[in-house]
Design a protein around this motif. Structure first.
Motif, PDB file in Angstrom:
ATOM      1  N   ALA A   1     -16.565   5.893   1.875  1.00  0.00           N
ATOM      2  CA  ALA A   1     -15.506   4.942   2.224  1.00  0.00           C
ATOM      3  C   ALA A   1     -15.996   3.520   1.956  1.00  0.00           C
ATOM      4  CB  ALA A   1     -15.119   5.096   3.687  1.00  0.00           C
ATOM      5  N   ILE A   2     -15.252   2.788   1.132  1.00  0.00           N
ATOM      6  CA  ILE A   2     -15.588   1.407   0.803  1.00  0.00           C
ATOM      7  C   ILE A   2     -14.483   0.503   1.349  1.00  0.00           C
ATOM      8  CG2 ILE A   2     -16.018  -0.238  -1.046  1.00  0.00           C
ATOM      9  CD1 ILE A   2     -16.899   2.052  -2.805  1.00  0.00           C
ATOM     10  N   PRO A   3     -14.776  -0.317   2.363  1.00  0.00           N
ATOM     11  CA  PRO A   3     -13.768  -1.277   2.836  1.00  0.00           C
ATOM     12  C   PRO A   3     -13.499  -2.310   1.746  1.00  0.00           C
ATOM     13  CG  PRO A   3     -15.555  -0.989   4.441  1.00  0.00           C
ATOM     14  CD  PRO A   3     -16.010  -0.363   3.170  1.00  0.00           C
TER      15      PRO A   3
ATOM     16  N   PRO B   1      -4.848   3.353   4.108  1.00  0.00           N
ATOM     17  CA  PRO B   1      -4.599   2.136   4.894  1.00  0.00           C
ATOM     18  C   PRO B   1      -5.756   1.849   5.847  1.00  0.00           C
ATOM     19  CG  PRO B   1      -2.708   3.630   4.945  1.00  0.00           C
ATOM     20  CD  PRO B   1      -3.845   4.401   4.365  1.00  0.00           C
ATOM     21  N   ASP B   2      -5.967   0.572   6.116  1.00  0.00           N
ATOM     22  CA  ASP B   2      -6.901   0.147   7.150  1.00  0.00           C
ATOM     23  C   ASP B   2      -6.067  -0.302   8.337  1.00  0.00           C
ATOM     24  OD1 ASP B   2      -8.941  -0.763   8.697  1.00  0.00           O
ATOM     25  OD2 ASP B   2      -9.721  -2.215   7.261  1.00  0.00           O
ATOM     26  N   HIS B   3      -5.831   0.645   9.255  1.00  0.00           N
ATOM     27  CA  HIS B   3      -4.895   0.438  10.367  1.00  0.00           C
ATOM     28  C   HIS B   3      -3.503   0.141   9.790  1.00  0.00           C
ATOM     29  CE1 HIS B   3      -8.924  -0.315  12.100  1.00  0.00           C
ATOM     30  NE2 HIS B   3      -8.410   0.358  13.117  1.00  0.00           N
ATOM     31  N   ASP B   4      -2.870  -0.935  10.229  1.00  0.00           N
ATOM     32  CA  ASP B   4      -1.520  -1.226   9.747  1.00  0.00           C
ATOM     33  C   ASP B   4      -1.501  -2.349   8.721  1.00  0.00           C
ATOM     34  OD1 ASP B   4      -0.346   0.712  11.388  1.00  0.00           O
ATOM     35  OD2 ASP B   4      -0.300  -0.673  13.097  1.00  0.00           O
ATOM     36  N   ASP B   5      -2.642  -2.693   8.167  1.00  0.00           N
ATOM     37  CA  ASP B   5      -2.711  -3.809   7.235  1.00  0.00           C
ATOM     38  C   ASP B   5      -2.049  -3.476   5.917  1.00  0.00           C
ATOM     39  OD1 ASP B   5      -4.055  -5.646   8.861  1.00  0.00           O
ATOM     40  OD2 ASP B   5      -5.970  -4.721   8.435  1.00  0.00           O
TER      41      ASP B   5
ATOM     42  N   GLY C   1      -4.835  -8.882   1.378  1.00  0.00           N
ATOM     43  CA  GLY C   1      -4.841  -7.773   2.320  1.00  0.00           C
ATOM     44  C   GLY C   1      -6.134  -6.987   2.313  1.00  0.00           C
ATOM     45  N   ARG C   2      -6.080  -5.791   2.903  1.00  0.00           N
ATOM     46  CA  ARG C   2      -7.263  -4.947   2.948  1.00  0.00           C
ATOM     47  C   ARG C   2      -6.860  -3.483   3.091  1.00  0.00           C
ATOM     48  NH1 ARG C   2     -10.113  -6.036   8.868  1.00  0.00           N
ATOM     49  NH2 ARG C   2      -8.365  -5.373  10.174  1.00  0.00           N
ATOM     50  N   PHE C   3      -7.796  -2.598   2.728  1.00  0.00           N
ATOM     51  CA  PHE C   3      -7.578  -1.157   2.823  1.00  0.00           C
ATOM     52  C   PHE C   3      -8.932  -0.467   2.729  1.00  0.00           C
ATOM     53  CE2 PHE C   3      -7.280  -2.398  -1.608  1.00  0.00           C
ATOM     54  CZ  PHE C   3      -8.083  -1.469  -2.259  1.00  0.00           C
TER      55      PHE C   3
ATOM     56  N   ILE D   1       0.824  -1.203   0.000  1.00  0.00           N
ATOM     57  CA  ILE D   1       0.000   0.000   0.000  1.00  0.00           C
ATOM     58  C   ILE D   1       0.859   1.255   0.000  1.00  0.00           C
ATOM     59  CG2 ILE D   1      -0.240   0.228   2.513  1.00  0.00           C
ATOM     60  CD1 ILE D   1      -3.222   0.903   1.960  1.00  0.00           C
ATOM     61  N   ARG D   2       2.108   1.120   0.441  1.00  0.00           N
ATOM     62  CA  ARG D   2       3.016   2.271   0.454  1.00  0.00           C
ATOM     63  C   ARG D   2       3.341   2.749  -0.965  1.00  0.00           C
ATOM     64  NH1 ARG D   2       5.211  -1.197   4.233  1.00  0.00           N
ATOM     65  NH2 ARG D   2       6.785  -1.912   2.748  1.00  0.00           N
TER      66      ARG D   2
END
Length: 291
Positions: free
Chosen positions: A59-61, A80-84, A49-51, A28-29
């Motif tokens: 916002a769409i998870p 990012p979704d937290h640190d994922d 993963g997830r974001f 994601i970086r």
């Protein structure tokens, strides 16, 4: 356009005469961090993963298996979704590719509805669908960039597959409030390998309880799971009666019915006459029919 929204152009996001560009992003970086829009079309697939995808101020998870069809007018950004972490595959393609796709698919594909919708279509693929899509997308990477004709041909094959499979066949449930999981379930159940299995396939594909499925089908589709499955089976049987030389008994079992008597009753209720009379009345004269 808002000054904070960047506009990306197709001439810089496709490879020269190629109609597309495939990007495999492992972190994601390395994703595009700014709110942006573009004048090309884009498909985004979450391989792992997830974001959070912010699209048109919503916002769409997104998580493993999510497939999104972005339109040129969409304004979006990946957060990012937290640190994922996440692994993304991004396919961009030109306006002309989409226009040619619409012309090929014809009136059965409602491009205007796709374009007018407030959010781009986003679908969660199961494990088999995910594996199939990855194989299709990675096929593009096996073609040398100098072979533009083959790249464009492969792209169009992929687009036809994806748009037909996931965007052309939700006619059974057009209700705007129908949840995404139920839309996807209805599409998945149209495959013969699923509807012949009946209710067990519904339960496996949806991950829902039978009671919850019954309530949802009543609420959103005004039918029951059993009636929904039988409608798919009867449509398949109708086509086999008119377009194959299989016997009526074979058709009964091939469509998932275990009882010929039950099949005859349901077919007569739907089409007004029994299967054999229906075949005789509609079978083309140059074919021989089987009882």
């Amino acid at each position: 356009m808002d000054a904070e929204v960047l506009l990306l152009h197709e001439d810089k996001n496709t490879h020269g005469d190629c109609e597309c560009s495939l990007n495999d992003i492992s972190s994601i970086r390395n994703c595009y961090p700014w709110l942006h829009t573009h004048d090309f079309w884009e498909i985004l697939f979450v391989a792992d993963g997830r974001f959070i995808n912010t699209v048109n101020h919503q916002a769409i998870p997104c998580s493993d298996g999510t497939l999104i069809f972005f339109r040129p007018q969409d304004i979006h950004r990946i957060d990012p979704d937290h640190d994922d972490e996440c692994h993304l595959i991004n396919l961009t393609y030109k306006q002309k590719s989409f226009q040619d796709l619409c012309a090929y698919l014809g009136a059965g594909f409602d491009a205007e509805e796709l374009i007018r919708a407030p959010l781009p279509p986003h679908i969660r693929l199961n494990a088999l669908q995910k594996q199939d899509l990855l194989a299709k997308l990675y096929r593009l990477n096996t073609i040398p960039l100098t072979d533009k004709l083959q790249i464009n041909l492969t792209l169009r094959h992929i687009l036809v597959d994806l748009y037909y499979q996931y965007l052309c066949r939700p006619s059974l449930n057009k209700q705007s409030d129908c949840p995404d999981w139920l839309n996807q379930l209805c599409r998945d159940m149209k495959y013969r390998e699923n509807f012949i299995l009946g209710t067990p396939a519904l339960l496996t594909l949806s991950g829902k309880s039978q009671a919850y499925l019954c309530r949802s089908f009543r609420k959103y589709l005004n039918t029951t799971p059993v009636d929904f499955i039988n409608d798919l089976r009867l449509s398949f049987a109708q086509n086999l009666l008119l377009n194959s030389d299989r016997s009526i008994l074979d058709i009964c079992y091939e469509t998932g019915f275990n009882s010929p008597g039950h099949f005859y009753m349901l077919f007569t209720q739907r089409f007004g006459i029994p299967p054999l009379r229906y075949r005789k009345a509609n079978w083309q004269s140059h074919h021989l029919y089987k009882s």
